[in-house]
Design an enzyme around this catalytic site. Structure first.
Site, PDB file in Angstrom:
ATOM      1  N   VAL A 143       0.812  -1.215   0.000  1.00 50.63           N
ATOM      2  CA  VAL A 143       0.000   0.000   0.000  1.00 50.63           C
ATOM      3  C   VAL A 143       0.850   1.273   0.000  1.00 50.63           C
ATOM      4  O   VAL A 143       0.313   2.376  -0.111  1.00 50.63           O
ATOM      5  CB  VAL A 143      -0.970   0.027   1.206  1.00 50.63           C
ATOM      6  CG1 VAL A 143      -1.892  -1.167   1.155  1.00 50.63           C
ATOM      7  CG2 VAL A 143      -0.218   0.079   2.522  1.00 50.63           C
ATOM      8  N   GLU A 144       2.172   1.126   0.110  1.00 54.27           N
ATOM      9  CA  GLU A 144       3.034   2.312   0.108  1.00 54.27           C
ATOM     10  C   GLU A 144       3.801   2.433  -1.212  1.00 54.27           C
ATOM     11  O   GLU A 144       3.390   3.174  -2.097  1.00 54.27           O
ATOM     12  CB  GLU A 144       3.966   2.281   1.322  1.00 54.27           C
ATOM     13  CG  GLU A 144       3.195   2.402   2.642  1.00 54.27           C
ATOM     14  CD  GLU A 144       4.086   2.501   3.858  1.00 54.27           C
ATOM     15  OE1 GLU A 144       4.898   3.437   3.942  1.00 54.27           O
ATOM     16  OE2 GLU A 144       3.982   1.614   4.738  1.00 54.27           O
TER      17      GLU A 144
END
Length: 348
Positions: A151-152
């Site tokens: 998610v980063e």
């Protein structure tokens, strides 16, 4: 003779009257001096509870060199470290935003809305554990976390190594710095070495601690006394780093915090105590970025925090006046110093 005696009596009475007036005039000044001595004692007792920061700790297996720091800086700014070659470490930890991103919660890979605020990397090398929940046991481990996170930055480390090996300048620099090939471990070491240069230690407050009495304002000194005394901030924001490096629940709901790392029920809603040097540069505040200003933060503590069932017993209403709140803010601002500069390097 009687006339002379009368004159003499008048002179004596005049002298006695003057002495009496002098004593009356002196009395308030004496009282003032006593009061000032009491205030100074309280100030010195508060001051004695603080320490200057000192040198950043450097692990024996990752010594600092100019070449390693420069390599780490290039990697920090290089979007190749993300799966889509768009985001870099700098995207969420920008020098101009206090080495955060200025947003309440981070924007991740391809627009993902992150659940937490991007913590600043200022003085991050002083922590024993990194991230809000302490899931990384070193700055090197922290450096690789966001790169791999789906998610980063969503970059596979093996693929990253292959990609960087396709850049001759990187191959040459890794060999020069590490006498070794490009690897995930060496990428982490280089980035961590750069991050250890992002330090704020020479603040107005630090100069005050070292004897420069006028380095901070009278208002900030009042705030320091509250911080170390009545307000109890120093219960958690203690030691050279102004963090106990521990985890506390401040009453905020919606995120299990440290519990996700330890699995212990008692850790639900707990987050690491943030260090405070540079704090005026790193808004918004708290793990969820819900507090916009330092005054908002102080007022949150003043009201005793939120209503989480696992809230720390230390979180109680402080009943500070508006002036006392402002004094605490003034003290926090005296801890802020100048932002370290990091110009964008030439990416190979």
């Amino acid at each position: 003779m009687k006339k002379a005696y009368a004159v003499l009596l008048i002179v004596v009475l005049s002298i006695l009257g003057a002495c009496s007036n002098n004593e009356e005039t002196a009395a308030p000044e004496d009282k003032k001096n006593v009061k000032e001595e009491v205030i100074d004692k309280e100030l010195e007792e508060a001051k004695a509870k603080f320490e200057v920061l000192g040198d950043i700790p450097v692990p024996a297996d990752n010594t600092m060199t100019d070449e390693k720091i420069e390599l780490g800086k290039k990697l920090y700014f290089d979007p190749r470290l993300s799966g889509n070659n768009v985001q870099s470490c700098m995207s969420c930890h920008a020098p101009g935003a206090g080495y955060g991103d200025g947003m309440a919660k981070f924007i991740g890979f391809e627009g993902f809305n992150g659940p937490r605020n991007s913590p600043t990397i200022i003085n991050s090398g002083y922590y024993d554990e990194n991230f809000w929940d302490g899931r990384a046991g070193s700055l090197e481990e922290q450096a690789l976390g966001p790169i791999q996170s789906e998610v980063e930055m969503n970059q596979n480390l093996d693929e990253l190594v292959i990609e960087l090996n396709g850049v001759p300048t990187y191959v040459e620099e890794f060999n020069k710095v590490f006498n070794d090939k490009i690897s995930a471990d060496n990428i982490a070491k280089a980035i961590a070495a750069f991050e250890r240069t992002i330090v704020i230690a020479d603040t107005a407050f630090d100069r005050y601690l070292q004897g420069e009495e006028d380095a901070i304002s009278a208002d900030a000194k009042d705030g320091m006394k509250l911080f170390a005394g009545e307000a109890g901030c120093i219960s958690c924001h203690a030691g050279p780093l102004l963090s106990d490096q521990n985890y506390h629940n401040l009453g905020m709901s919606g995120d299990d915090g440290r519990f996700a790392v330890t699995g212990n029920e008692e850790d639900k809603g707990k987050f690491r105590t943030s260090a405070l040097r540079g704090v005026a540069h790193t808004s918004p505040y708290m793990h969820d970025g819900s507090l916009e200003t330092l005054k908002d933060v102080v007022q949150y503590y003043n009201e005793g925090g939120g209503n989480h069932s696992n809230k720390s017993e230390l979180m109680k209403p402080l009943n500070l006046t508006d002036r006392e709140v402002d004094s605490l803010v003034g003290f926090l601002e005296s801890l802020s110093g100048e932002l370290p500069k990091a110009e964008t390097p030439k990416i190979p």
